[in-house]
Write an enzyme that holds these catalytic residues in place. Structure first.
Site, short mmCIF file in Angstrom:
data_model
loop_
_atom_site.label_atom_id
_atom_site.label_comp_id
_atom_site.label_asym_id
_atom_site.label_seq_id
_atom_site.Cartn_x
_atom_site.Cartn_y
_atom_site.Cartn_z
CD GLN A 78 -2.96 1.19 2.29
OE1 GLN A 78 -2.98 0.13 3.00
NE2 GLN A 78 -3.94 1.92 2.20
CG PHE A 79 1.36 3.98 -3.52
CD1 PHE A 79 0.99 5.29 -3.75
CD2 PHE A 79 0.25 3.11 -4.24
CE1 PHE A 79 0.18 5.86 -4.16
CE2 PHE A 79 -0.85 3.67 -4.87
CZ PHE A 79 -0.94 4.97 -5.15
CB THR A 80 -2.12 5.32 -0.03
OG1 THR A 80 -2.53 4.28 0.63
CG2 THR A 80 -2.50 5.35 -1.40
#
Length: 150
Positions: A78-80
């Site tokens: 999850q890059f966010t």
């Protein structure tokens, strides 16, 4: 490296309505990488995660780790997690590692978790549009940033 650890009764990740990873009681770990992350960050986060005493003992006290309970693990990229919201209303993801760096780190992270637990784990698919479903147990949610070890 940032992770969100959620103690779950169950969790699953689906892509295009097809379940690609699913667990019963254990941990759902959302993981995000930045360009400066190394194997040292992965090793520290993995050790911290599998040894966190966040499962109940026989007296109902959070005193047992995932290693001790033999629970399952679902890891989802999850890059966010590296979103910056300091300026304006549109998050910036400039701190998140680009795929050419993040994918090998994610793969090393999966291997490190499997080695630490001595069993296969469940995962999502890097970069895919995933739907994650979980039953948070407690709820217990822990945030860890490998850049804040001290």
């Amino acid at each position: 490296m940032k992770v969100v650890i959620q103690r779950v009764r169950s969790a699953q990740v689906a892509i295009d309505e097809k379940v690609v990873g699913q667990i019963e009681q254990g941990l759902l770990v959302l993981v995000g990488f930045e360009e400066a992350d190394t194997q040292e960050d992965i090793d520290w986060v993995v050790a911290k995660t599998v040894n966190l005493r966040i499962f109940n003992d026989d007296k109902g006290v959070m005193n047992c780790s995932l290693l001790e309970t033999g629970g399952s693990l679902l890891v989802v990229s999850q890059f966010t997690l590296h979103a910056s919201t300091k300026k304006g209303n549109r998050p910036s993801y400039i701190q998140a590692a680009k795929p050419e760096i993040a994918i090998p780190l994610y793969e090393k992270c999966i291997l490190a978790f499997e080695w630490a637990l001595q069993k296969p784990i469940q995962t999502g698919q890097f970069g895919a549009d995933m739907q994650v479903t979980l039953v948070n147990y407690g709820p217990v949610t822990i945030l860890i940033d490998s850049k804040n070890k001290i």
